[in-house]
Design an enzyme around this catalytic site. Structure first.
Site, PDB file in Angstrom:
ATOM      1  N   SER A  25       0.867  -1.182   0.000  1.00 59.08           N
ATOM      2  CA  SER A  25       0.000   0.000   0.000  1.00 59.08           C
ATOM      3  C   SER A  25       0.896   1.222   0.000  1.00 59.08           C
ATOM      4  O   SER A  25       2.073   1.140   0.369  1.00 59.08           O
ATOM      5  CB  SER A  25      -0.834  -0.002   1.284  1.00 59.08           C
ATOM      6  OG  SER A  25      -1.405   1.276   1.516  1.00 59.08           O
TER       7      SER A  25
ATOM      8  N   TYR B 288      -2.811  -1.066  10.416  1.00 58.93           N
ATOM      9  CA  TYR B 288      -2.695  -1.277   8.967  1.00 58.93           C
ATOM     10  C   TYR B 288      -1.347  -0.753   8.453  1.00 58.93           C
ATOM     11  O   TYR B 288      -0.620  -1.444   7.733  1.00 58.93           O
ATOM     12  CB  TYR B 288      -3.852  -0.569   8.262  1.00 58.93           C
ATOM     13  CG  TYR B 288      -3.928  -0.794   6.777  1.00 58.93           C
ATOM     14  CD1 TYR B 288      -4.549  -1.925   6.261  1.00 58.93           C
ATOM     15  CD2 TYR B 288      -3.378   0.127   5.887  1.00 58.93           C
ATOM     16  CE1 TYR B 288      -4.632  -2.130   4.889  1.00 58.93           C
ATOM     17  CE2 TYR B 288      -3.459  -0.072   4.511  1.00 58.93           C
ATOM     18  CZ  TYR B 288      -4.077  -1.200   4.017  1.00 58.93           C
ATOM     19  OH  TYR B 288      -4.153  -1.401   2.665  1.00 58.93           O
TER      20      TYR B 288
END
Ligand code: BGC
Length: 268
Positions: free
Chosen positions: A153, A166
């Site tokens: 990401s 995350y």
């Protein structure tokens, strides 16, 4: 550009019943690879993706597995070997968000995200590397013994308040990817990540379905649009192919420029 073919290659894509994983599984199938579609909760959707891939004239099966469970991962790889006879491409894509400010984050929210996003990547990578090394190189199929692609990401480099579990999982994934790439490159195994930005999937639905949040999000994307799963699918096909044979241990951001710190364009 030469048109890419992955004919004769077999792939596993985790978390491919929807979103980015689904787009990657379909794109790999379209390029000629056999594809194992992995799902956790959504059997029907997973089966449908496999059916759509079979309609392209290649083999495909849908297999249920929780990537954070060692036995599930090993059984999934066994199924791939039984069905396809080999494994050339592993896309470790499964990922979840359990958002919370730090002070309110439960241990369960922390653990779930780390278990799926990071431990899942470890379990898939370990087995993939074992198989790639056992298999060795067959240059009639690919210049590499195997290709491992992690779905990271932009948050492997962009800190993300309210999502520290995350961001920690993706930051961890970056050095995991680089460390094992260093280990595995001499065995002709290529390890890389894709770092998507805001891609329109169910993980961020709350943001792109609300006009105000969508406008705010677009301010973070110099290219002026939210990404589509297919934007990532195309890059995954290229990265898995010999066209990317000299690409090792790096993250390719597919983010419309989100990692360019757009807030600094007229500030700072
Ligand atoms: C997250 C999305 C988010 C994007 C950009 C992704 O990794 O899963 O929810 O929209 O990063 O911040």
């Amino acid at each position: 550009m030469t048109s890419i073919t992955l004919k004769g290659q077999a792939a596993i894509v985790t978390g491919s019943s929807s979103g980015i994983g689904k787009a990657i599984a379909l794109a790999l199938g379209k390029a000629g690879a056999d594809v194992l579609v992995n799902y956790h909760g959504h059997a029907e959707e997973g089966e449908q993706v496999a059916e759509d891939i079979r309609a392209m004239g290649v083999k495909s099966i849908a297999i249920k597995a929780d990537v954070s469970k060692e036995n599930d991962v090993n059984e999934m790889f066994d199924q791939a070997l039984k069905t396809f006879g080999r494994i050339d491409i592993v896309v470790s894509n499964s990922g979840i968000q359990k958002d919370s400010p730090l002070v309110d984050m439960t241990l369960d929210q922390w653990n779930q995200v780390i278990n799926v996003n990071l431990t899942g990547a470890f379990l898939c990578a370990r087995r993939a590397a074992q198989e790639f090394r056992r298999q060795g190189i067959d240059t009639s199929i690919s210049k590499a013994a195997g290709k491992l692609i992690f779905m990271s990401s932009v948050h492997e480099v962009i800190p993300w308040g309210g999502h520290c579990n995350y961001a920690a999982s993706k930051g961890g994934m970056m050095l995991f990817m680089k460390s094992i790439s260093q280990e595995l490159a001499p065995h002709k195994i290529r390890v890389n990540s894709i770092g998507p930005g805001a891609i329109q999937t169910s993980i961020n639905k709350e943001v792109w379905t609300d006009n105000e949040s969508k406008e705010k999000l677009l301010e973070l994307i110099p290219y002026g649009r939210i990404g589509l799963p297919e934007d990532v699918g195309k890059v995954a096909v290229w990265l898995a192919s010999d066209e990317a044979d000299y690409v090792n241990g790096t993250t390719i951001f597919v983010d419309g420029g989100m990692t360019l710190y757009p807030e600094f364009a007229d500030n700072g």
